[in-house]
Design a protein around this motif. Structure first.
Motif, PDB file in Angstrom:
ATOM      1  N   LYS A 342       0.836  -1.201   0.000  1.00  0.00           N
ATOM      2  CA  LYS A 342       0.000   0.000   0.000  1.00  0.00           C
ATOM      3  C   LYS A 342       0.871   1.252   0.000  1.00  0.00           C
ATOM      4  O   LYS A 342       0.593   2.229  -0.723  1.00  0.00           O
ATOM      5  CB  LYS A 342      -0.912  -0.018   1.225  1.00  0.00           C
ATOM      6  CG  LYS A 342      -1.873   1.151   1.350  1.00  0.00           C
ATOM      7  CD  LYS A 342      -2.816   0.915   2.527  1.00  0.00           C
ATOM      8  CE  LYS A 342      -3.772   2.081   2.740  1.00  0.00           C
ATOM      9  NZ  LYS A 342      -3.063   3.256   3.322  1.00  0.00           N
ATOM     10  N   ALA A 343       1.934   1.241   0.773  1.00  0.00           N
ATOM     11  CA  ALA A 343       2.835   2.393   0.827  1.00  0.00           C
ATOM     12  C   ALA A 343       3.520   2.609  -0.525  1.00  0.00           C
ATOM     13  O   ALA A 343       3.720   3.751  -0.961  1.00  0.00           O
ATOM     14  CB  ALA A 343       3.886   2.185   1.918  1.00  0.00           C
ATOM     15  N   TYR A 344       3.887   1.513  -1.197  1.00  0.00           N
ATOM     16  CA  TYR A 344       4.496   1.613  -2.529  1.00  0.00           C
ATOM     17  C   TYR A 344       3.541   2.316  -3.489  1.00  0.00           C
ATOM     18  O   TYR A 344       3.930   3.219  -4.239  1.00  0.00           O
ATOM     19  CB  TYR A 344       4.842   0.214  -3.031  1.00  0.00           C
ATOM     20  CG  TYR A 344       5.423   0.183  -4.428  1.00  0.00           C
ATOM     21  CD1 TYR A 344       6.801   0.160  -4.628  1.00  0.00           C
ATOM     22  CD2 TYR A 344       4.597   0.162  -5.560  1.00  0.00           C
ATOM     23  CE1 TYR A 344       7.338   0.125  -5.912  1.00  0.00           C
ATOM     24  CE2 TYR A 344       5.124   0.137  -6.833  1.00  0.00           C
ATOM     25  CZ  TYR A 344       6.486   0.111  -7.008  1.00  0.00           C
ATOM     26  OH  TYR A 344       7.016   0.085  -8.285  1.00  0.00           O
ATOM     27  N   VAL A 345       2.270   1.907  -3.475  1.00  0.00           N
ATOM     28  CA  VAL A 345       1.272   2.511  -4.358  1.00  0.00           C
ATOM     29  C   VAL A 345       1.022   3.966  -3.977  1.00  0.00           C
ATOM     30  O   VAL A 345       0.953   4.848  -4.845  1.00  0.00           O
ATOM     31  CB  VAL A 345      -0.043   1.693  -4.305  1.00  0.00           C
ATOM     32  CG1 VAL A 345      -1.181   2.447  -4.969  1.00  0.00           C
ATOM     33  CG2 VAL A 345       0.145   0.328  -4.964  1.00  0.00           C
ATOM     34  N   ASP A 346       0.899   4.236  -2.684  1.00  0.00           N
ATOM     35  CA  ASP A 346       0.612   5.596  -2.231  1.00  0.00           C
ATOM     36  C   ASP A 346       1.728   6.567  -2.586  1.00  0.00           C
ATOM     37  O   ASP A 346       1.480   7.766  -2.789  1.00  0.00           O
ATOM     38  CB  ASP A 346       0.388   5.606  -0.714  1.00  0.00           C
ATOM     39  CG  ASP A 346      -0.930   4.947  -0.308  1.00  0.00           C
ATOM     40  OD1 ASP A 346      -1.788   4.743  -1.195  1.00  0.00           O
ATOM     41  OD2 ASP A 346      -1.085   4.634   0.891  1.00  0.00           O
TER      42      ASP A 346
END
Length: 391
Positions: A342-346
């Motif tokens: 999720k952090a990668y996408v965000d």
């Protein structure tokens, strides 16, 4: 009156911007469609008629007192039954999984293990709650699925995943008509997504790199003819099978791997399993840390989008005598891995917020979200906390 409506709309927009609105993520779980009771082509591998549930069900009989002793809380269900699939769709969506990526097979001139999709998912009354797309699992088939001979070390091929140009065109036309045109087929910017598992196998069957480039360009034109803006062509990131034979290295600073896949016409990529690039006989905490590092490196090395992937684990013991085993892959650590994705996408606002998971139901590889006697709903609840509750 009209002015008041516009004012209210502007206030609601400001509210969402100011106080935040939950971001929508496409959480896509791979579906291994072997747990079906209505496909006679499964019988040679699993004669009981319940698909690869047979391998799960008979594990303790074949290996008394083996540590791998797992049972599905939903039972040994027929996933090609639309009533069963309706239940699974509800459970998936309620826990934050809103896309199924169906492993899709074609051997000996015909589809294989397709009934979970065609008889189960596509006939489910609530199918519109979830989107789906295909990953063409174009690998060869050997002894692995049949536990009666899986421990026999033979380098034999029962079916090959290679296809020639005529067969390739037959497959593509069929998939456009049968699946791409389904209203809930997953698209990126209006483009139906189609994933190919083994690029090397595709090239071998089609006769070379340039022949493959031409075939994929033809596929793209056919998709456009069918009324779509384009095709979103994905490849499964498996470094070991990116064979660059027949491809001239780029003269620019572009990485060889990137030049190779963009030359062929691929638009994006994701992984299928940690085992494709990590030694999975390890602590899960180490694997998820290495995976996150790998995502960053892929993002640097490739010009096409990479969608982060999280694997739940690996243990192929139900099928074979000796298997690498991922240790301590608890639901809590799986949640950490999801938060990393999720952090990668965000951190990439221009990237489609797509995250892939292995898997919905890879029981015999011990990498599944479905609830069992060991972790209950632990893995599904982890997905829910990250992507539904967003806590």
């Amino acid at each position: 009156m009209k002015r008041s409506i516009i004012l209210i709309a502007m206030l609601l927009l400001c509210w969402n911007v100011t106080f935040g609105q939950q971001k929508k993520y496409d959480v896509a779980a791979y579906v291994y469609p072997a747990y079906a009771a209505d496909d006679p082509r499964l019988r040679p591998f699993w004669p009981m008629g319940i698909g690869e549930w047979e391998t799960v069900l008979t594990m303790q009989t074949r290996n008394p007192d083996h540590y791998w002793n797992r049972t599905p809380l939903w039972g040994y269900v027929n996933e090609a039954d639309p009533a069963v699939m309706e239940m699974e769709i509800d459970q998936a969506v309620d826990h934050g999984v809103n896309v199924f990526i169906f492993d899709w097979y074609w051997f000996d001139g015909r589809p294989f293990m397709e009934t979970t999709l065609t008889n189960g998912f596509l006939k489910a009354r609530n199918r519109d709650k979830m989107q789906f797309y295909l990953m063409w699992a174009n690998h060869d088939v050997g002894n692995t699925w049949d536990t009666r001979i899986s421990r026999v070390k033979e380098d034999n091929v029962i079916w090959t995943g290679r296809v020639d140009r005529e067969e390739f065109e037959k497959i593509c036309k069929r998939n456009i008509e049968m699946f791409f045109k389904q209203p809930n087929y997953y698209k990126i910017d209006g483009k139906p997504v189609f994933m190919i598992y083994e690029v090397e196998r595709l090239i071998t069957g089609l006769g070379g790199v340039e022949q493959t480039k031409d075939a994929l360009a033809w596929f793209r034109r056919e998709v456009k003819k069918a009324g779509f803006p384009d095709l979103e062509l994905q490849f499964t990131m498996i470094p070991a099978i990116l064979n660059y034979s027949g491809f001239d290295p780029p003269k620019s600073s572009q990485k060889l791997e990137d030049a190779f896949v963009t030359h062929l016409g691929f638009n994006s990529t994701s992984h299928y399993q940690f085992c494709h690039y990590l030694w999975v006989d390890d602590e899960y905490s180490n694997l998820i840390e290495k995976a996150a590092q790998t995502w960053e490196q892929i993002d640097k090395d490739f010009s096409i989008p990479f969608y982060p992937h999280v694997t739940i684990g690996w243990d192929n013991s139900p099928r074979i005598k000796v298997s690498p085993i991922t240790r301590n892959n608890t639901p809590e650590l799986f949640e950490t891995a999801l938060r990393n994705a999720k952090a990668y996408v965000d951190a990439r606002p221009d990237l489609k917020p797509l995250i892939t998971i292995n898997s919905w139901n890879e029981w015999t590889e011990t990498s599944y979200l479905q609830p069992d006697n060991v972790n209950g709903y632990g893995y599904l609840d982890a997905v829910k906390r990250v992507f539904v509750d967003q806590k």
